[in-house]
Design an enzyme around this catalytic site. Structure first.
Site, short mmCIF file in Angstrom:
data_model
loop_
_atom_site.label_atom_id
_atom_site.label_comp_id
_atom_site.label_asym_id
_atom_site.label_seq_id
_atom_site.Cartn_x
_atom_site.Cartn_y
_atom_site.Cartn_z
N SER A 130 0.86 -1.17 0.00
CA SER A 130 0.00 0.00 0.00
C SER A 130 0.90 1.23 0.00
O SER A 130 1.72 1.40 0.90
CB SER A 130 -0.88 -0.02 1.26
OG SER A 130 -1.61 1.18 1.35
N LYS A 155 -1.09 -1.15 -4.43
CA LYS A 155 -2.28 -0.32 -4.20
C LYS A 155 -1.78 1.08 -3.92
O LYS A 155 -0.82 1.27 -3.18
CB LYS A 155 -3.08 -0.92 -3.04
CG LYS A 155 -3.69 0.05 -2.04
CD LYS A 155 -4.50 -0.71 -1.00
CE LYS A 155 -4.67 0.08 0.29
NZ LYS A 155 -5.36 -0.68 1.34
N LYS A 157 -3.00 5.06 -2.75
CA LYS A 157 -4.05 5.87 -2.14
C LYS A 157 -4.46 6.95 -3.13
O LYS A 157 -3.61 7.52 -3.83
CB LYS A 157 -3.54 6.51 -0.85
CG LYS A 157 -3.19 5.50 0.23
CD LYS A 157 -4.43 4.82 0.77
CE LYS A 157 -4.10 3.94 1.96
NZ LYS A 157 -5.30 3.31 2.52
N ASP A 182 -7.14 2.91 -3.28
CA ASP A 182 -7.88 2.97 -2.02
C ASP A 182 -8.24 4.42 -1.74
O ASP A 182 -7.36 5.27 -1.56
CB ASP A 182 -7.02 2.40 -0.88
CG ASP A 182 -7.80 2.25 0.43
OD1 ASP A 182 -8.98 2.67 0.48
OD2 ASP A 182 -7.23 1.71 1.40
N GLU A 207 -10.88 0.28 -3.70
CA GLU A 207 -11.19 0.01 -2.29
C GLU A 207 -11.93 1.19 -1.65
O GLU A 207 -11.49 2.33 -1.74
CB GLU A 207 -9.86 -0.27 -1.57
CG GLU A 207 -9.97 -0.72 -0.14
CD GLU A 207 -8.60 -1.09 0.44
OE1 GLU A 207 -7.67 -1.41 -0.35
OE2 GLU A 207 -8.44 -1.05 1.67
N ASP A 232 -13.49 -2.17 2.69
CA ASP A 232 -12.58 -2.23 3.84
C ASP A 232 -13.37 -1.71 5.05
O ASP A 232 -13.97 -2.51 5.79
CB ASP A 232 -11.35 -1.36 3.53
CG ASP A 232 -10.39 -1.16 4.70
OD1 ASP A 232 -10.70 -1.60 5.82
OD2 ASP A 232 -9.32 -0.53 4.52
N LYS A 256 -9.28 -7.03 7.94
CA LYS A 256 -8.28 -6.62 8.94
C LYS A 256 -8.76 -7.18 10.26
O LYS A 256 -9.80 -6.73 10.78
CB LYS A 256 -8.21 -5.09 9.03
CG LYS A 256 -7.68 -4.41 7.78
CD LYS A 256 -7.72 -2.90 7.92
CE LYS A 256 -7.22 -2.23 6.65
NZ LYS A 256 -7.49 -0.78 6.65
N GLY A 284 -3.84 -3.96 6.42
CA GLY A 284 -3.00 -3.58 7.57
C GLY A 284 -3.33 -2.18 8.00
O GLY A 284 -4.09 -1.46 7.34
O1 OSB Z 1 -7.26 1.78 4.36
O2 OSB Z 1 -6.06 0.07 4.20
C1 OSB Z 1 -6.25 1.18 4.67
C2 OSB Z 1 -3.19 2.29 6.68
C3 OSB Z 1 -3.81 2.92 7.75
C4 OSB Z 1 -5.17 3.01 7.77
C5 OSB Z 1 -5.94 2.47 6.75
C6 OSB Z 1 -5.34 1.82 5.68
C7 OSB Z 1 -3.94 1.77 5.65
C8 OSB Z 1 -3.19 1.19 4.53
C9 OSB Z 1 -1.81 0.66 4.80
O3 OSB Z 1 -3.59 1.15 3.40
C10 OSB Z 1 -1.82 -0.78 5.14
C11 OSB Z 1 -0.51 -1.24 5.68
O4 OSB Z 1 0.43 -1.35 4.89
O5 OSB Z 1 -0.38 -1.52 6.89
MG MG Z 2 -8.33 0.58 2.96
#
Ligand code: OSB
Ligand code: MG
Length: 361
Positions: A130, A155, A157, A182, A207, A232, A256, A284
């Site tokens: 991510s 992925k 953001k 995402d 996402e 999510d 998660k 995560g």
């Molecule tokens: O939306 O998946 C998410 C991190 C913090 C809060 C929400 C998200 C995320 C990530 C990173 O996308 C996931 C990771 O690498 O731990």
């Molecule tokens: Mg997410």
């Protein structure tokens, strides 16, 4: 018995930028349970503010201290614990922290690694990454590097107004490599056209484009766009999955464990989703090595079929609180083979990054 909460603050190598904010450190609540010669650990996925969901470190700590801790005294099995704490509505991240502590504890009692203790396993987890928002050159650099490192899916953001610029830029950097986005709830149905414009980039899924507790609007969006939808934030329980399936709101689910009250619910969600032909992967929340070990154990389950956001520790931290960080090989991570989550806590490091510790039991 001892139950201790460690409040830690661990600097991130680089700030992580999402549609709901930027963060340059991980403020984690790490729990430690010592009983009958066994030491178990877990981590709440809450953060400093209620920006991803309504829970944060302080609400989780409060709920745990005031209502959940007393149900831990006889170290119940995770399912029994969840039954006992049903009287507390919501607060699933707080519940997950203790539920997962019990999974680690009971796996250790059996002398079994957690990834085997939870049932049918693939023996390893497929790993995706991510990547937060950054300037265009930086995003090209980071995504290209992720391809080189062997990740199985990238992925990125996105946020409202920047979605096509980000996706177009990254797509041209990594060719037809599996890519997802995402939005962390930044859009509404009124943005349908902007989201439709992403169809041409061949994303594996999009996402959580819409609100954090929505199902119905996602189902409508799914009818309007070609990109598959992954939920999510909206998926907090197996009941939500049932409703999402019925409404046809998504075809992919980001599980998660720390968001859905722990491993019991995660496994039920994964089974239900797979039974209905949905894809599943493990997400995560920038966890330290403790939370990460849980995610990787779950990501190795036979009920998980797609690469998740479970990067090795070094993506986030210069120096984690564990002595045995995960290593990624050919896009896979093998869970630890020691009992439970299998991580060895680096006590000196933990002490250094601890703001305070509270004994709960
Ligand atoms: O939306 O998946 C998410 C991190 C913090 C809060 C929400 C998200 C995320 C990530 C990173 O996308 C996931 C990771 O690498 O731990
Ligand atoms: Mg997410």
């Amino acid at each position: 018995m001892e139950l201790i909460a460690h409040r830690v603050s661990l600097p991130l190598k680089t700030p992580f930028v999402t549609s709901f904010g930027a963060q340059d450190h991980r403020a984690a609540l790490v729990f430690e349970l010592i009983h009958n010669g066994i030491t178990a650990f877990s981590e709440a996925v809450t953060d400093e503010g209620p920006f991803y969901s309504y829970e944060d470190n302080n609400t989780a700590f409060h709920i745990i201290e005031a209502y959940l801790t007393e149900q831990m005294k006889d170290v119940p099995k995770p399912v029994e614990f969840l039954n006992r704490v049903k009287f507390v509505k919501g607060h699933l991240m707080a519940k997950a922290a203790l539920e997962m502590l019990l999974w680690d504890y009971h796996a250790k009692v059996e002398g079994t690694p957690l990834y085997r203790y939870i049932g049918k396993t693939n023996g390893k987890a497929q790993i995706g990454i991510s990547i937060g928002m950054a300037d265009p050159d930086e995003m090209r650099k980071q995504t290209s590097k992720a391809v080189e490192l062997g990740y199985k899916r990238i992925k990125v953001k996105i946020k409202k107004g920047k979605e096509e610029e980000i996706v177009g830029n990254v797509r041209s950097a990594i060719g037809d490599f599996p890519l997802s986005v995402d939005a962390n709830t930044d859009f509404t149905l009124e943005d349908t056209e902007a989201l439709m414009a992403l169809d041409k980039y061949g994303l594996v899924y999009m996402e959580q484009p819409l609100d954090h507790d929505d199902i119905i609007d996602h189902a409508e969006l799914a009818r309007r766009i070609r990109t598959p939808i992954c939920l999510d934030e909206s998926i907090v329980s197996r009941d939500r999955v049932r409703k999402a399936i019925e409404a046809k709101a998504c075809t992919v689910i980001n599980i998660k464990p720390g968001r859905v009250s722990g491993f019991t619910e995660s496994l039920a969600i994964a089974k239900l989703a797979r039974d209905h032909g949905l894809h599943t992967w493990v997400g995560g929340m920038l966890e330290t090595g403790v939370g990460r070990a849980f995610n990787i154990a779950l990501a190795s389950s036979a009920y998980i079929d797609s690469p998740g956001d479970t990067s090795p520790n070094e993506k986030y931290f210069e120096k984690d609180i564990v002595k045995n960080p995960f290593i990624m090989e050919d896009g896979f991570i093998t869970p630890m083979d020691g009992p439970g989550i299998g991580v060895e806590i680096d006590r000196d490091r933990l002490k250094k990054v601890t703001l305070d510790r509270v004994r709960l039991l």
